[in-house]
Design a protein around this motif. Structure first.
Motif, mmCIF file in Angstrom:
data_model
loop_
_atom_site.group_PDB
_atom_site.id
_atom_site.type_symbol
_atom_site.label_atom_id
_atom_site.label_comp_id
_atom_site.label_asym_id
_atom_site.label_seq_id
_atom_site.Cartn_x
_atom_site.Cartn_y
_atom_site.Cartn_z
ATOM 1 N N VAL A 283 89.488 -18.389 -28.441
ATOM 2 C CA VAL A 283 89.408 -18.593 -26.987
ATOM 3 C C VAL A 283 88.273 -17.758 -26.385
ATOM 4 C CG1 VAL A 283 91.823 -19.286 -26.741
ATOM 5 C CG2 VAL A 283 91.205 -16.866 -26.519
ATOM 6 N N SER A 284 87.292 -17.418 -27.219
ATOM 7 C CA SER A 284 86.171 -16.581 -26.784
ATOM 8 C C SER A 284 85.262 -17.303 -25.808
ATOM 9 C CB SER A 284 85.334 -16.144 -27.984
ATOM 10 O OG SER A 284 86.128 -15.585 -28.992
ATOM 11 N N LYS A 285 84.984 -18.555 -26.102
ATOM 12 C CA LYS A 285 84.027 -19.314 -25.299
ATOM 13 C C LYS A 285 84.729 -19.982 -24.116
ATOM 14 C CE LYS A 285 80.806 -23.156 -25.478
ATOM 15 N NZ LYS A 285 80.365 -24.332 -26.214
ATOM 16 N N ILE A 286 84.233 -19.665 -22.935
ATOM 17 C CA ILE A 286 84.748 -20.302 -21.729
ATOM 18 C C ILE A 286 83.605 -21.134 -21.158
ATOM 19 C CG2 ILE A 286 85.737 -19.970 -19.443
ATOM 20 C CD1 ILE A 286 86.814 -17.261 -20.484
ATOM 21 N N PRO A 287 83.695 -22.455 -21.309
ATOM 22 C CA PRO A 287 82.608 -23.314 -20.842
ATOM 23 C C PRO A 287 82.355 -23.162 -19.338
ATOM 24 C CG PRO A 287 84.167 -24.550 -22.190
ATOM 25 C CD PRO A 287 84.777 -23.211 -21.916
ATOM 26 N N SER A 288 81.099 -23.275 -18.952
ATOM 27 C CA SER A 288 80.734 -23.186 -17.532
ATOM 28 C C SER A 288 81.491 -24.213 -16.709
ATOM 29 C CB SER A 288 79.232 -23.404 -17.355
ATOM 30 O OG SER A 288 78.521 -22.380 -17.987
ATOM 31 N N ASP B 280 100.332 -25.893 -13.436
ATOM 32 C CA ASP B 280 99.739 -26.975 -14.236
ATOM 33 C C ASP B 280 98.226 -26.828 -14.333
ATOM 34 O OD1 ASP B 280 102.137 -28.209 -14.871
ATOM 35 O OD2 ASP B 280 102.032 -29.628 -13.211
ATOM 36 N N MET B 281 97.589 -26.404 -13.238
ATOM 37 C CA MET B 281 96.135 -26.233 -13.244
ATOM 38 C C MET B 281 95.726 -25.123 -14.216
ATOM 39 S SD MET B 281 95.447 -26.653 -9.175
ATOM 40 C CE MET B 281 93.676 -26.520 -9.212
ATOM 41 N N VAL B 282 96.451 -24.016 -14.197
ATOM 42 C CA VAL B 282 96.161 -22.910 -15.120
ATOM 43 C C VAL B 282 96.428 -23.357 -16.555
ATOM 44 C CG1 VAL B 282 96.845 -20.576 -15.816
ATOM 45 C CG2 VAL B 282 96.576 -21.116 -13.393
ATOM 46 N N PHE B 283 97.502 -24.106 -16.753
ATOM 47 C CA PHE B 283 97.852 -24.620 -18.074
ATOM 48 C C PHE B 283 96.739 -25.524 -18.608
ATOM 49 C CE2 PHE B 283 101.814 -26.483 -20.438
ATOM 50 C CZ PHE B 283 101.346 -25.961 -21.616
ATOM 51 N N GLU B 284 96.261 -26.444 -17.794
ATOM 52 C CA GLU B 284 95.189 -27.347 -18.210
ATOM 53 C C GLU B 284 93.891 -26.577 -18.499
ATOM 54 O OE1 GLU B 284 95.466 -30.544 -19.030
ATOM 55 O OE2 GLU B 284 97.597 -30.430 -18.532
ATOM 56 N N THR B 285 93.622 -25.558 -17.703
ATOM 57 C CA THR B 285 92.448 -24.719 -17.937
ATOM 58 C C THR B 285 92.568 -24.008 -19.281
ATOM 59 O OG1 THR B 285 92.108 -24.406 -15.569
ATOM 60 C CG2 THR B 285 91.114 -22.766 -17.030
ATOM 61 N N ALA B 286 93.744 -23.481 -19.570
ATOM 62 C CA ALA B 286 93.979 -22.795 -20.842
ATOM 63 C C ALA B 286 93.751 -23.748 -22.018
ATOM 64 C CB ALA B 286 95.396 -22.225 -20.875
ATOM 65 N N ILE B 287 94.193 -24.980 -21.889
ATOM 66 C CA ILE B 287 94.015 -25.966 -22.956
ATOM 67 C C ILE B 287 92.529 -26.256 -23.170
ATOM 68 C CG2 ILE B 287 94.410 -28.388 -23.584
ATOM 69 C CD1 ILE B 287 97.191 -28.055 -22.176
ATOM 70 N N LYS B 288 91.772 -26.393 -22.088
ATOM 71 C CA LYS B 288 90.329 -26.639 -22.212
ATOM 72 C C LYS B 288 89.648 -25.484 -22.937
ATOM 73 C CE LYS B 288 89.908 -29.553 -18.136
ATOM 74 N NZ LYS B 288 89.392 -29.648 -16.762
ATOM 75 N N ILE B 289 90.054 -24.267 -22.634
ATOM 76 C CA ILE B 289 89.456 -23.095 -23.284
ATOM 77 C C ILE B 289 89.865 -23.047 -24.761
ATOM 78 C CG2 ILE B 289 89.431 -20.565 -23.328
ATOM 79 C CD1 ILE B 289 89.684 -20.746 -20.204
ATOM 80 N N CYS B 290 91.114 -23.381 -25.062
ATOM 81 C CA CYS B 290 91.564 -23.421 -26.459
ATOM 82 C C CYS B 290 90.736 -24.412 -27.265
ATOM 83 C CB CYS B 290 93.035 -23.828 -26.541
ATOM 84 S SG CYS B 290 94.204 -22.542 -26.100
ATOM 85 N N ASN B 291 90.336 -25.498 -26.657
ATOM 86 C CA ASN B 291 89.609 -26.544 -27.372
ATOM 87 C C ASN B 291 88.095 -26.352 -27.365
ATOM 88 O OD1 ASN B 291 91.699 -28.269 -28.408
ATOM 89 N ND2 ASN B 291 92.180 -28.747 -26.296
ATOM 90 N N ALA B 292 87.585 -25.418 -26.599
ATOM 91 C CA ALA B 292 86.132 -25.229 -26.490
ATOM 92 C C ALA B 292 85.482 -24.896 -27.827
ATOM 93 C CB ALA B 292 85.807 -24.157 -25.453
#
Length: 115
Positions: A27-32, A54-66
């Motif tokens: 989860v190091s990379k947080i896309p712009s 839900d918004m924080v949850f979705e953000t966390a998922i995006k970061i997990c997949n980055a």
């Protein structure tokens, strides 16, 4: 003529790994894109409502997949593979850089007089 080069490849974040259900999730990379999205929705995200969760949850998922090279992490996978305490700890860990950056910015604003 002097040449000036900005080497953005040197700006590598510290490695941040989550171990969960036999996986190591970077989860190091947080896309712009995620950062900009969060900035636009920050008031709503701070509201503490179900929608903000839900918004924080979705953000966390995006970061997990980055940086994830395996199968994508989904909301369903996270819910299935975590307890509530694990899920909250995961979200807090992922959001930590945002919180630290916001605190740092507030500290800078407090230090400089606005007059």
């Amino acid at each position: 003529m002097a040449q000036e080069i900005l080497d953005l490849d040197k700006l590598i974040p510290d490695k941040r790994i989550v171990k969960l259900a036999g996986k190591e999730i970077d989860v190091s990379k947080i896309p712009s894109e995620v950062t900009i999205e969060m900035a636009a929705k920050q008031d709503e995200m701070k509201s503490g409502t179900n929608k903000s969760f839900d918004m924080v949850f979705e953000t966390a998922i995006k970061i997990c997949n980055a940086s994830n090279q395996d199968e994508p992490i989904t909301k369903e996978w996270l819910i299935k593979n975590t307890t509530l305490d694990q899920l909250l700890a995961l979200m807090e860990f992922i959001m930590k850089p945002f919180k630290e950056r916001a605190e740092k910015a507030q500290g800078k604003n407090a230090e400089s007089p606005s007059q």
